[in-house]
Design an enzyme around this catalytic site. Structure first.
Site, PDB file in Angstrom:
ATOM      1  N   LYS A 125      -5.463 -11.924   4.835  1.00 40.04           N
ATOM      2  CA  LYS A 125      -5.025 -13.246   5.315  1.00 40.04           C
ATOM      3  C   LYS A 125      -5.898 -13.747   6.452  1.00 40.04           C
ATOM      4  CE  LYS A 125      -0.255 -13.228   3.877  1.00 40.04           C
ATOM      5  NZ  LYS A 125       1.134 -13.248   4.298  1.00 40.04           N
TER       6      LYS A 125
ATOM      7  N   LYS B 201      -1.978 -10.421  -7.005  1.00 38.74           N
ATOM      8  CA  LYS B 201      -0.511 -10.485  -7.015  1.00 38.74           C
ATOM      9  C   LYS B 201      -0.026 -11.928  -7.158  1.00 38.74           C
ATOM     10  CE  LYS B 201       1.943 -10.717  -3.303  1.00 38.74           C
ATOM     11  NZ  LYS B 201       2.705 -10.570  -2.056  1.00 38.74           N
TER      12      LYS B 201
ATOM     13  N   LYS C 172       3.905 -16.290  -3.463  1.00 37.08           N
ATOM     14  CA  LYS C 172       4.490 -17.636  -3.383  1.00 37.08           C
ATOM     15  C   LYS C 172       3.714 -18.583  -2.492  1.00 37.08           C
ATOM     16  CE  LYS C 172       8.343 -16.023  -1.012  1.00 37.08           C
ATOM     17  NZ  LYS C 172       7.832 -15.112   0.018  1.00 37.08           N
TER      18      LYS C 172
HETATM   19  N1  AQP Z   1       4.193 -10.386  -7.290  1.00 34.38           N
HETATM   20  C1  AQP Z   1       5.153  -9.578  -6.900  1.00 34.38           C
HETATM   21  N2  AQP Z   1       5.562  -8.558  -7.677  1.00 34.38           N
HETATM   22  C2  AQP Z   1       6.568  -7.724  -7.291  1.00 34.38           C
HETATM   23  N3  AQP Z   1       7.228  -7.880  -6.118  1.00 34.38           N
HETATM   24  C3  AQP Z   1       6.854  -8.896  -5.325  1.00 34.38           C
HETATM   25  N4  AQP Z   1       7.304  -9.307  -4.142  1.00 34.38           N
HETATM   26  C4  AQP Z   1       6.593 -10.387  -3.743  1.00 34.38           C
HETATM   27  N5  AQP Z   1       5.689 -10.708  -4.672  1.00 34.38           N
HETATM   28  C5  AQP Z   1       5.816  -9.795  -5.668  1.00 34.38           C
HETATM   29  C6  AQP Z   1       8.389  -8.676  -3.395  1.00 34.38           C
HETATM   30  O1  AQP Z   1       9.343  -9.679  -3.045  1.00 34.38           O
HETATM   31  C7  AQP Z   1       9.861  -9.389  -1.740  1.00 34.38           C
HETATM   32  C8  AQP Z   1       9.675 -10.571  -0.831  1.00 34.38           C
HETATM   33  O2  AQP Z   1       8.290 -10.880  -0.772  1.00 34.38           O
HETATM   34  P1  AQP Z   1       7.661 -11.653   0.452  1.00 34.38           P
HETATM   35  O3  AQP Z   1       8.456 -12.857   0.715  1.00 34.38           O
HETATM   36  O4  AQP Z   1       7.491 -10.711   1.586  1.00 34.38           O
HETATM   37  O5  AQP Z   1       6.180 -11.948  -0.037  1.00 34.38           O
HETATM   38  P2  AQP Z   1       5.518 -12.955  -1.106  1.00 34.38           P
HETATM   39  O6  AQP Z   1       6.525 -13.530  -2.030  1.00 34.38           O
HETATM   40  O7  AQP Z   1       4.369 -12.237  -1.674  1.00 34.38           O
HETATM   41  O8  AQP Z   1       5.065 -14.179  -0.186  1.00 34.38           O
HETATM   42  P3  AQP Z   1       3.651 -14.584   0.323  1.00 34.38           P
HETATM   43  O9  AQP Z   1       3.826 -15.451   1.514  1.00 34.38           O
HETATM   44  O10 AQP Z   1       2.825 -15.118  -0.809  1.00 34.38           O
HETATM   45  O11 AQP Z   1       3.157 -13.172   0.762  1.00 34.38           O
HETATM   46  P4  AQP Z   1       1.815 -12.505   1.011  1.00 34.38           P
HETATM   47  O12 AQP Z   1       0.760 -13.585   0.968  1.00 34.38           O
HETATM   48  O13 AQP Z   1       2.059 -11.935   2.379  1.00 34.38           O
HETATM   49  O14 AQP Z   1       1.658 -11.449  -0.009  1.00 34.38           O
HETATM   50  C9  AQP Z   1       9.132  -8.144  -1.254  1.00 34.38           C
HETATM   51  O15 AQP Z   1       9.933  -7.011  -1.518  1.00 34.38           O
HETATM   52  C10 AQP Z   1       7.892  -8.110  -2.093  1.00 34.38           C
HETATM   53  O16 AQP Z   1       7.385  -6.799  -2.267  1.00 34.38           O
END
Ligand code: AQP
Length: 335
Positions: free
Chosen positions: A117, A202, A205
């Site tokens: 990031k 991955k 969101k």
């Molecule tokens: N793609 C994914 N596959 C499986 N599990 C996922 N999680 C997130 N993406 C996947 C799991 O959902 C929980 C909450 O996630 P988060 O809000 O911490 O992260 P995010 O949705 O990945 O949001 P961002 O802002 O896009 O995150 P970054 O950029 O930091 O990766 C967690 O249990 C996560 O493992």
């Protein structure tokens, strides 16, 4: 843990964007179907974590309420679990500072998500917030404040959870037994749902390109379109090979998670990508249908959602305070 005591579970979701299929399959679904029924479970919209990158205040507030509403719509039951917003419970930030005093600069800089990031921010010409470096300390505090035994998450959180365990162990060693050592659990399949357009990344969101991201509130037609346009590979036979064929493997993982099958076995039933994609699209649409419907009803009653969050924060505060006070005393503060 004493024999009769129920396990304590904690997990959270950041309001950095609309919740995705990755969030659902990696984390939320287990919270709803298993965790809230078998344990003393706390689920949190971790809004402070959303401030580690550039953000629009009104959007964070809107997404925080939307995430809470969707968690209820997906089936979290406030009679069975505690749902709350992180910034409404001061104990998280109080303990976060002690975690920063326990962690080293080097171990924070080794976090992959920080490196990725920070590079992204710098490439955009922006500055990297100090909180982006330190937020794993806040995440450790989120978990350790509650004497958490288990943290159900997706695979992308593995490194942060390892750090949390290291910090708990180090703190206990230095200052006396204060924290429970949490264990991390992942779903059996779809622990890392990949972006449909970039199957080596991955599904996240907050990512800017949205064509490969299925949001829980996408209309069924939009879900179908995104799945049908998913990037696969040049071969045409359907086999499950994560390394060589990430696009197809991702679709098979999603199908397996939706239908309860095994991805390798499912592959044997398909002769073409087209048929596989059609089945994945329908399975995802059906999986998300009840939560979408319930979300529309709950969104019309924000006072109910706010009431759930208020009660949740009150309970969370009462649970966290004694342990955080104990940690303050243990390090020499006059708590
Ligand atoms: N793609 C994914 N596959 C499986 N599990 C996922 N999680 C997130 N993406 C996947 C799991 O959902 C929980 C909450 O996630 P988060 O809000 O911490 O992260 P995010 O949705 O990945 O949001 P961002 O802002 O896009 O995150 P970054 O950029 O930091 O990766 C967690 O249990 C996560 O493992």
């Amino acid at each position: 843990m004493a024999m009769a005591e129920r396990a304590r579970i904690f997990s959270g979701v950041k309001p950095t964007g609309h919740l995705t299929l990755g969030n659902y399959l990696g984390a939320m679904r287990r919270w709803v179907e298993e965790d809230q029924h078998r344990a003393d479970a706390l689920f949190c919209v971790v809004d402070l974590h959303a401030l580690t990158v550039e953000h629009e205040p009104a959007r964070v507030r809107r997404l925080t309420r939307q995430a809470a509403t969707l968690l209820l719509a997906a089936g979290l039951d406030p009679e069975r679990c505690t749902l709350f917003v992180q910034s409404q419970v001061d104990e998280h930030l109080r303990l976060s500072y002690l975690m920063e005093c326990t962690a080293s600069d080097g171990e924070m800089r080794r976090m992959i998500q920080y490196k990725e990031k920070a590079a992204r921010e710098q490439a955009r010409g922006g500055s990297v917030r100090l909180s982006l470096l330190t937020y794993p300390a806040l995440m450790a505090a989120d978990i350790l404040a509650y004497g958490t035994h288990e943290v159900p998450v997706g695979e992308d959180q593995a490194q942060h959870l390892e750090l949390t365990r290291d910090l708990a162990g180090r703190f206990n060693e230095r200052y006396g037994a204060t924290f429970v050592m949490p264990k991390v659990t992942y779903p059996a399949v779809a622990a890392r749902v990949m972006d449909l357009q970039e199957p080596t990344s991955k599904m996240g969101k907050s990512h800017a390109r949205t064509a490969g991201i299925v949001y829980l509130l996408d209309e069924p037609e939009v879900v179908r379109k995104k799945v049908i346009r998913a990037v696969t590979d040049t071969a045409s036979d359907v086999v499950y090979e994560r390394g060589e064929r990430p696009g197809v493997a991702n679709l098979l993982d999603v199908l397996a998670a939706c239908t309860g099958g095994d991805p390798e076995r499912l592959a044997e039933g398909y002769a073409s990508y087209g048929a596989l994609k059609r089945d994945v699209a329908e399975a995802v649409v059906e999986l998300l249908r009840p939560a979408r419907k319930r979300h529309a009803e709950l969104a019309a009653d924000p006072a109910y959602v706010d009431g759930v969050l208020r009660d949740g924060a009150e309970r969370a505060r009462a649970l966290a305070r004694p342990r955080v006070d104990a940690a303050y005393r243990a390090v020499g503060l006059m708590a």
